[in-house]
Design an enzyme around this catalytic site. Structure first.
Site, PDB file in Angstrom:
ATOM      1  N   VAL A  91       0.839  -1.257   0.027  1.00 51.25           N
ATOM      2  CA  VAL A  91       0.084   0.095  -0.222  1.00 51.25           C
ATOM      3  C   VAL A  91       0.879   1.322   0.110  1.00 51.25           C
ATOM      4  O   VAL A  91       1.686   1.167   0.736  1.00 51.25           O
ATOM      5  CB  VAL A  91      -0.854  -0.133   1.229  1.00 51.25           C
ATOM      6  CG1 VAL A  91      -1.742   1.258   1.411  1.00 51.25           C
ATOM      7  CG2 VAL A  91      -1.686  -1.018   1.344  1.00 51.25           C
ATOM      8  N   GLY A  99      -6.367   0.933   7.007  1.00 50.67           N
ATOM      9  CA  GLY A  99      -7.029  -0.586   7.012  1.00 50.67           C
ATOM     10  C   GLY A  99      -7.123  -1.205   5.471  1.00 50.67           C
ATOM     11  O   GLY A  99      -7.598  -2.101   5.351  1.00 50.67           O
ATOM     12  N   GLY A 101      -4.260  -2.518   3.862  1.00 54.22           N
ATOM     13  CA  GLY A 101      -3.480  -3.880   4.115  1.00 54.22           C
ATOM     14  C   GLY A 101      -4.396  -4.809   4.586  1.00 54.22           C
ATOM     15  O   GLY A 101      -4.553  -5.930   4.174  1.00 54.22           O
ATOM     16  N   ASN A 128      11.685  -5.516   8.746  1.00 54.87           N
ATOM     17  CA  ASN A 128      10.273  -4.801   8.828  1.00 54.87           C
ATOM     18  C   ASN A 128       9.397  -5.016  10.001  1.00 54.87           C
ATOM     19  O   ASN A 128       8.537  -5.671   9.933  1.00 54.87           O
ATOM     20  CB  ASN A 128       9.717  -5.113   7.363  1.00 54.87           C
ATOM     21  CG  ASN A 128       8.584  -4.071   7.067  1.00 54.87           C
ATOM     22  OD1 ASN A 128       8.154  -3.490   7.929  1.00 54.87           O
ATOM     23  ND2 ASN A 128       8.192  -4.200   5.932  1.00 54.87           N
ATOM     24  N   TYR A 135       0.945  -7.989  11.004  1.00 55.44           N
ATOM     25  CA  TYR A 135       0.677  -9.430  10.697  1.00 55.44           C
ATOM     26  C   TYR A 135       0.226 -10.156  11.786  1.00 55.44           C
ATOM     27  O   TYR A 135      -0.784 -10.742  11.985  1.00 55.44           O
ATOM     28  CB  TYR A 135       1.838  -9.969   9.866  1.00 55.44           C
ATOM     29  CG  TYR A 135       2.117  -9.311   8.308  1.00 55.44           C
ATOM     30  CD1 TYR A 135       1.033  -8.948   7.784  1.00 55.44           C
ATOM     31  CD2 TYR A 135       3.403  -9.499   8.063  1.00 55.44           C
ATOM     32  CE1 TYR A 135       1.457  -8.295   6.593  1.00 55.44           C
ATOM     33  CE2 TYR A 135       3.789  -8.805   6.790  1.00 55.44           C
ATOM     34  CZ  TYR A 135       2.690  -8.346   6.189  1.00 55.44           C
ATOM     35  OH  TYR A 135       3.111  -7.738   4.773  1.00 55.44           O
TER      36      TYR A 135
END
Length: 162
Positions: A91, A99, A101, A128, A135
């Site tokens: 993104v 929101g 992703g 990252n 995640y």
């Protein structure tokens, strides 16, 4: 500012140049610009050719593509089920934290369940930390014991030739 709607849809042929532009942005973000050797034409062929290898979803705002998820079918011998492997989730920076992703991942999770696949998986760069944290909030497990192995270029040619 008015509430602007984001739409997520399957990529179309007319989107391929914009999609490739986002791939280049992702490569720059990951400090891997030199690794991009592909082309818009190859991407289009792999998405829409006689034998498609990949699929993609795009996120749009105001008729501009601002993010994407590129994926393909994988297979788990342990589950004896296919799955989806997410190659890229991206993104644009100015649209992050809204929101998008998460919405792309939710659409992928829906595809996995609709197709009766066993899993959705992807890789993340170890540096990252913001992506890893994101995640994990979605329920993903970052597998600490697995490492990606890759053979490309002259090493691939050497391996193939025996």
């Amino acid at each position: 500012m008015a509430n602007v709607t984001i739409s997520i849809r399957a990529v179309e042929k007319g989107d391929v140049s914009a999609l490739f532009g986002l791939i280049l942005e992702l490569a720059q973000y990951e400090h891997l610009e030199d690794a991009v050797t592909g082309s818009v034409d190859a991407l289009e062929n792999h998405l829409f050719g006689d034998r498609p290898y990949i699929e993609a979803l795009v996120a749009e705002r105001d008729q501009q593509i601002i993010g994407y998820a590129l994926f393909f079918t994988s297979y788990s011998t342990f589950l004896t089920q296919p799955g989806l492997y997410l190659e890229d989730l991206y993104v644009q920076e100015r649209h992050r934290g809204q929101g998008i992703g998460k919405a792309l991942l939710q659409c992928l999770a829906n595809l996995v369940t609709e197709r009766d696949y066993g899993r959705l998986e992807w890789s993340v760069l170890d540096w990252n930390e913001s992506a890893i944290a994101f995640y994990e909030t979605l329920g993903a497990t970052v597998l600490p014991d697995w490492r990606i192995c890759r053979v490309t270029g002259s090493a691939l040619t050497t391996l193939a030739s025996g």
